[in-house]
Scaffold this motif. Sequence first.
Motif, mmCIF file in Angstrom:
data_model
loop_
_atom_site.group_PDB
_atom_site.id
_atom_site.type_symbol
_atom_site.label_atom_id
_atom_site.label_comp_id
_atom_site.label_asym_id
_atom_site.label_seq_id
_atom_site.Cartn_x
_atom_site.Cartn_y
_atom_site.Cartn_z
ATOM 1 N N GLY A 155 56.144 -33.832 -56.679
ATOM 2 C CA GLY A 155 56.894 -34.024 -57.913
ATOM 3 C C GLY A 155 56.417 -35.220 -58.707
ATOM 4 N N CYS A 156 57.079 -35.488 -59.839
ATOM 5 C CA CYS A 156 56.647 -36.571 -60.721
ATOM 6 C C CYS A 156 57.788 -36.995 -61.644
ATOM 7 C CB CYS A 156 55.460 -36.092 -61.564
ATOM 8 S SG CYS A 156 54.702 -37.403 -62.517
ATOM 9 N N ASP A 157 57.863 -38.302 -61.872
ATOM 10 C CA ASP A 157 58.911 -38.855 -62.757
ATOM 11 C C ASP A 157 58.346 -39.362 -64.067
ATOM 12 O OD1 ASP A 157 60.992 -40.373 -60.119
ATOM 13 O OD2 ASP A 157 60.738 -38.295 -60.823
ATOM 14 N N ASN A 158 57.038 -39.176 -64.293
ATOM 15 C CA ASN A 158 56.432 -39.758 -65.494
ATOM 16 C C ASN A 158 56.780 -38.990 -66.765
ATOM 17 O OD1 ASN A 158 55.187 -41.835 -64.093
ATOM 18 N ND2 ASN A 158 53.402 -40.578 -63.618
ATOM 19 N N CYS A 159 57.074 -37.694 -66.591
ATOM 20 C CA CYS A 159 57.527 -36.880 -67.721
ATOM 21 C C CYS A 159 56.658 -36.977 -68.972
ATOM 22 C CB CYS A 159 58.983 -37.220 -68.044
ATOM 23 S SG CYS A 159 60.063 -36.871 -66.676
ATOM 24 N N CYS A 160 55.362 -36.772 -68.817
ATOM 25 C CA CYS A 160 54.494 -36.678 -69.987
ATOM 26 C C CYS A 160 54.976 -35.462 -70.778
ATOM 27 C CB CYS A 160 53.045 -36.512 -69.553
ATOM 28 S SG CYS A 160 52.513 -37.865 -68.481
ATOM 29 N N THR A 161 55.031 -35.588 -72.088
ATOM 30 C CA THR A 161 55.745 -34.572 -72.884
ATOM 31 C C THR A 161 55.077 -33.206 -72.888
ATOM 32 O OG1 THR A 161 54.571 -35.406 -74.824
ATOM 33 C CG2 THR A 161 56.803 -36.265 -74.437
ATOM 34 N N TYR A 162 53.816 -33.120 -72.516
ATOM 35 C CA TYR A 162 53.108 -31.828 -72.523
ATOM 36 C C TYR A 162 53.142 -31.146 -71.159
ATOM 37 C CZ TYR A 162 49.818 -35.018 -70.373
ATOM 38 O OH TYR A 162 49.261 -35.968 -69.554
ATOM 39 N N CYS A 163 53.705 -31.815 -70.146
ATOM 40 C CA CYS A 163 53.475 -31.381 -68.770
ATOM 41 C C CYS A 163 54.658 -30.623 -68.160
ATOM 42 C CB CYS A 163 53.189 -32.600 -67.895
ATOM 43 S SG CYS A 163 52.823 -32.144 -66.189
ATOM 44 N N ALA A 164 54.354 -29.489 -67.557
ATOM 45 C CA ALA A 164 55.394 -28.646 -66.945
ATOM 46 C C ALA A 164 55.598 -28.953 -65.469
ATOM 47 C CB ALA A 164 54.995 -27.172 -67.100
ATOM 48 N N ILE A 165 54.785 -29.853 -64.912
ATOM 49 C CA ILE A 165 54.858 -30.070 -63.460
ATOM 50 C C ILE A 165 56.228 -30.556 -62.985
ATOM 51 C CG2 ILE A 165 53.942 -31.463 -61.567
ATOM 52 C CD1 ILE A 165 51.184 -30.922 -62.690
ATOM 53 N N PRO A 166 56.864 -31.492 -63.676
ATOM 54 C CA PRO A 166 58.203 -31.875 -63.213
ATOM 55 C C PRO A 166 59.183 -30.691 -63.203
ATOM 56 C CG PRO A 166 57.322 -33.531 -64.682
ATOM 57 C CD PRO A 166 56.381 -32.366 -64.755
ATOM 58 N N LEU A 167 58.950 -29.691 -64.088
ATOM 59 C CA LEU A 167 59.817 -28.508 -64.111
ATOM 60 C C LEU A 167 59.580 -27.653 -62.873
ATOM 61 C CD1 LEU A 167 59.099 -27.339 -67.799
ATOM 62 C CD2 LEU A 167 61.047 -28.721 -67.000
ATOM 63 N N GLY A 199 48.354 -36.553 -55.095
ATOM 64 C CA GLY A 199 49.746 -36.444 -55.532
ATOM 65 C C GLY A 199 49.650 -36.244 -57.028
ATOM 66 N N GLN A 200 50.785 -36.090 -57.693
ATOM 67 C CA GLN A 200 50.707 -35.974 -59.145
ATOM 68 C C GLN A 200 50.240 -37.294 -59.744
ATOM 69 O OE1 GLN A 200 50.791 -33.099 -60.082
ATOM 70 N NE2 GLN A 200 52.042 -32.043 -58.549
ATOM 71 N N ASP A 201 50.636 -38.395 -59.129
ATOM 72 C CA ASP A 201 50.259 -39.736 -59.606
ATOM 73 C C ASP A 201 50.367 -40.718 -58.441
ATOM 74 O OD1 ASP A 201 52.033 -42.216 -61.597
ATOM 75 O OD2 ASP A 201 49.994 -42.199 -60.769
ATOM 76 N N ILE A 236 45.382 -41.193 -60.407
ATOM 77 C CA ILE A 236 46.218 -42.392 -60.626
ATOM 78 C C ILE A 236 46.488 -42.500 -62.124
ATOM 79 C CG2 ILE A 236 46.400 -44.895 -60.394
ATOM 80 C CD1 ILE A 236 44.449 -44.801 -58.084
ATOM 81 N N HIS A 237 47.773 -42.456 -62.496
ATOM 82 C CA HIS A 237 48.137 -42.573 -63.908
ATOM 83 C C HIS A 237 47.670 -43.949 -64.391
ATOM 84 C CE1 HIS A 237 50.417 -42.761 -67.580
ATOM 85 N NE2 HIS A 237 51.125 -41.674 -67.314
ATOM 86 N N PRO A 238 46.829 -44.027 -65.433
ATOM 87 C CA PRO A 238 46.266 -45.331 -65.828
ATOM 88 C C PRO A 238 47.312 -46.358 -66.235
ATOM 89 C CG PRO A 238 45.798 -43.650 -67.478
ATOM 90 C CD PRO A 238 46.350 -42.929 -66.289
HETATM 91 S S1 SF4 Z 1 52.065 -34.580 -63.262
HETATM 92 FE FE1 SF4 Z 1 50.687 -35.906 -64.417
HETATM 93 S S2 SF4 Z 1 50.694 -35.126 -66.480
HETATM 94 FE FE2 SF4 Z 1 52.475 -34.259 -65.422
HETATM 95 S S3 SF4 Z 1 54.186 -35.648 -65.882
HETATM 96 FE FE3 SF4 Z 1 53.248 -36.339 -63.987
HETATM 97 S S4 SF4 Z 1 51.713 -37.859 -64.574
HETATM 98 FE FE4 SF4 Z 1 52.271 -36.732 -66.387
#
Ligand code: SF4
Length: 444
Positions: A155-167, A199-201, A236-238
């Motif tokens: 999973g991921c908590d960064n919630c980049c606005t284009y990304c469906a992975i948290p969904l 991992g996602q990040d 790694i998220h920069p």
């Molecule tokens: S998986 Fe990657 S792109 Fe998607 S919200 Fe997380 S950091 Fe952002």
Amino acid sequence: MTYYLDPHGCAKNQVDAENMMAALNAAGWTPCGDPGAADLCIVNTCGFIESAKKESLDAVFSLRSSYPSARILMAGCLAQRYAEDLKGDLPEADAFFGNADLSRVVEAAEAAVRGSHEALIPPIDASGEVDFSSCSDDRPLLSLPGSAYIKITEGCDNCCTYCAIPLIRGNLRSRSIDSIVEEARGLLHRGVKELCLIGQDLGSYGVDKGGECLLPDLLDGLSKLEGDFWIRLLYIHPDRFPRGILDRCARDPRILPYFDLPFQHASGRVLRAMNRSGDAETYLRLIADIRSALPDATIRSTFLVGFPGETDEDFEALLDFQRRAEIDWLGAFVYSREEGTPAYSMRGRVAKKTAEERKRRIEEAQVPITEARVDRCVGRVMRALVEEAVENEDGLYLGRVASQAPEVDGATVLSSDSPLAPGSFVAARVFRRAGFDLDAACHA
Ligand code: SF4
């Protein structure tokens, strides 16, 4: 019972496929390389972006048309994301299985063999207690010999606005350092030489356990393991780069100075719209810090073009950043409009033709940059991980050096006057660059 597995998607999805195989094998199922002979075909799908979704659906359609009586289980991210819709629209699949609790794959497999058409989509466990990858010793490895992925977060908590992975994968859940070190020990015991942490990040590792990134601590734990092996860090998220890992790399050469940093863009305005906080100058400073701490560092990245609102000026800023950053390996992608993501309803959509043209210009501009970065290896004696023999070419093998990650970067063609064992390290003198690949000679 026998099963045939057709894996799709990213390295995280590959680890899921390996864990599903381990659970099925433990329940007495047997893997089979021929979909026509298997009692069950499992398509482990990707649901990230349009093109990946289409590839996964096509895999189901092609299995169904080639093997009309086959039993097909659709697993993975596409099933996790759309199972309820697909149940009605996809008669080609006999059942659907999500990826939140892989230990239940046997139940899903049996449902598919019965042709029940049901969807088994276990809820995502937000508590974070689920250890989602814990069967290292009997987990089949789908990577080439000598290499294995270790998934350290889900999973991921960064919630980049284009990304469906948290969904699809839910919020960030990190494994304990002990469970990861134990898995690494098990894999090394099996002869694995390269441990790719994914991992996602990775920069968020441990943040859900107390706020601090624990990646440096994890590397300290892995550094205590004895043996000759590589640790490679992927994704790694920069904006979350834990600089504390740089001195770990400097102290332990087994931790490769290889950094996969998906910058996505360099225009501060576009990055803000992506819910990211960086910009060109910040990212150039990060790259400079990495290269001054680790002069031999390799940097991989991805750029996303055609994001809603991206102007010609924004794109010129990205090209300028690309020129100044001199990134070793770069992938360029066109924005994919994904329902359920914040960017889906953003204004200022960029024409597909324009976005494709921007992708082409990035790729074109990257060729001489990557070639110059790869040239740094020519004339040096480097360690290479041997992956496989080149078919019908005596004395030729494919492998990778530290600056080449599996599946995404160039390869090293190894010529040797004595047989090389796939999955082993060799010393080789690099005598030429061929495109993005290297030619190297091993002498016994
Ligand atoms: S998986 Fe990657 S792109 Fe998607 S919200 Fe997380 S950091 Fe952002």
